[in-house]
Design a protein around this motif. Structure first.
Motif, PDB file in Angstrom:
ATOM      1  N   SER A  32       0.820  -1.208   0.000  1.00  0.00           N
ATOM      2  CA  SER A  32       0.000   0.000   0.000  1.00  0.00           C
ATOM      3  C   SER A  32       0.854   1.258   0.000  1.00  0.00           C
ATOM      4  N   THR A  33       1.984   1.250   0.698  1.00  0.00           N
ATOM      5  CA  THR A  33       2.882   2.400   0.681  1.00  0.00           C
ATOM      6  C   THR A  33       3.495   2.582  -0.706  1.00  0.00           C
ATOM      7  N   GLY A  34       3.897   1.499  -1.316  1.00  0.00           N
ATOM      8  CA  GLY A  34       4.450   1.570  -2.669  1.00  0.00           C
ATOM      9  C   GLY A  34       3.446   2.100  -3.678  1.00  0.00           C
ATOM     10  N   LEU A  35       2.204   1.650  -3.586  1.00  0.00           N
ATOM     11  CA  LEU A  35       1.174   2.138  -4.499  1.00  0.00           C
ATOM     12  C   LEU A  35       0.888   3.615  -4.269  1.00  0.00           C
ATOM     13  N   ALA A  36       0.879   4.051  -3.019  1.00  0.00           N
ATOM     14  CA  ALA A  36       0.644   5.470  -2.726  1.00  0.00           C
ATOM     15  C   ALA A  36       1.751   6.324  -3.326  1.00  0.00           C
ATOM     16  N   VAL A  37       2.998   5.899  -3.194  1.00  0.00           N
ATOM     17  CA  VAL A  37       4.127   6.649  -3.766  1.00  0.00           C
ATOM     18  C   VAL A  37       4.019   6.673  -5.285  1.00  0.00           C
ATOM     19  N   LEU A  38       3.672   5.564  -5.886  1.00  0.00           N
ATOM     20  CA  LEU A  38       3.534   5.487  -7.338  1.00  0.00           C
ATOM     21  C   LEU A  38       2.423   6.409  -7.838  1.00  0.00           C
ATOM     22  N   ILE A  39       1.279   6.380  -7.181  1.00  0.00           N
ATOM     23  CA  ILE A  39       0.152   7.227  -7.595  1.00  0.00           C
ATOM     24  C   ILE A  39       0.493   8.699  -7.422  1.00  0.00           C
ATOM     25  N   LEU A  40       1.109   9.065  -6.313  1.00  0.00           N
ATOM     26  CA  LEU A  40       1.497  10.458  -6.114  1.00  0.00           C
ATOM     27  C   LEU A  40       2.539  10.897  -7.141  1.00  0.00           C
ATOM     28  N   GLY A  41       3.440  10.015  -7.504  1.00  0.00           N
ATOM     29  CA  GLY A  41       4.420  10.326  -8.541  1.00  0.00           C
ATOM     30  C   GLY A  41       3.770  10.565  -9.886  1.00  0.00           C
ATOM     31  N   VAL A  42       2.801   9.755 -10.244  1.00  0.00           N
ATOM     32  CA  VAL A  42       2.091   9.941 -11.511  1.00  0.00           C
ATOM     33  C   VAL A  42       1.317  11.250 -11.492  1.00  0.00           C
ATOM     34  N   VAL A  43       0.634  11.548 -10.391  1.00  0.00           N
ATOM     35  CA  VAL A  43      -0.113  12.805 -10.285  1.00  0.00           C
ATOM     36  C   VAL A  43       0.836  13.995 -10.405  1.00  0.00           C
ATOM     37  N   TRP A  44       1.972  13.949  -9.736  1.00  0.00           N
ATOM     38  CA  TRP A  44       2.946  15.044  -9.826  1.00  0.00           C
ATOM     39  C   TRP A  44       3.453  15.191 -11.260  1.00  0.00           C
ATOM     40  N   PHE A  45       3.754  14.060 -11.904  1.00  0.00           N
ATOM     41  CA  PHE A  45       4.295  14.109 -13.254  1.00  0.00           C
ATOM     42  C   PHE A  45       3.289  14.688 -14.244  1.00  0.00           C
ATOM     43  N   VAL A  46       2.011  14.356 -14.078  1.00  0.00           N
ATOM     44  CA  VAL A  46       0.983  14.817 -15.008  1.00  0.00           C
ATOM     45  C   VAL A  46       0.621  16.278 -14.767  1.00  0.00           C
TER      46      VAL A  46
END
Length: 50
Positions: A32-46
């Motif tokens: 769950s921590t890994g998925l949260a970091v991944l989702i936040l990274g995608v949101v930041w990138f977009v």
């Protein structure tokens, strides 16, 4: 200590509440921590990429 009465296990309230979190709890936390970091990274990138 748990005792057996009339084919039922009888425990004190303290004994009944004591769970044993196994490795699955650690795996759930890590995933769950890994998925949260991944989702936040995608949101930041977009949205926030300059």
């Amino acid at each position: 200590m748990a005792v057996q009465q009339e084919h039922r296990v009888v425990e004190t309230p303290t004994e009944a509440r004591q769970g044993e979190p196994g490795p699955s709890v650690l795996a759930l936390l890590a995933v769950s921590t890994g998925l949260a970091v991944l989702i936040l990274g995608v949101v930041w990138f977009v949205f926030f990429r300059t």
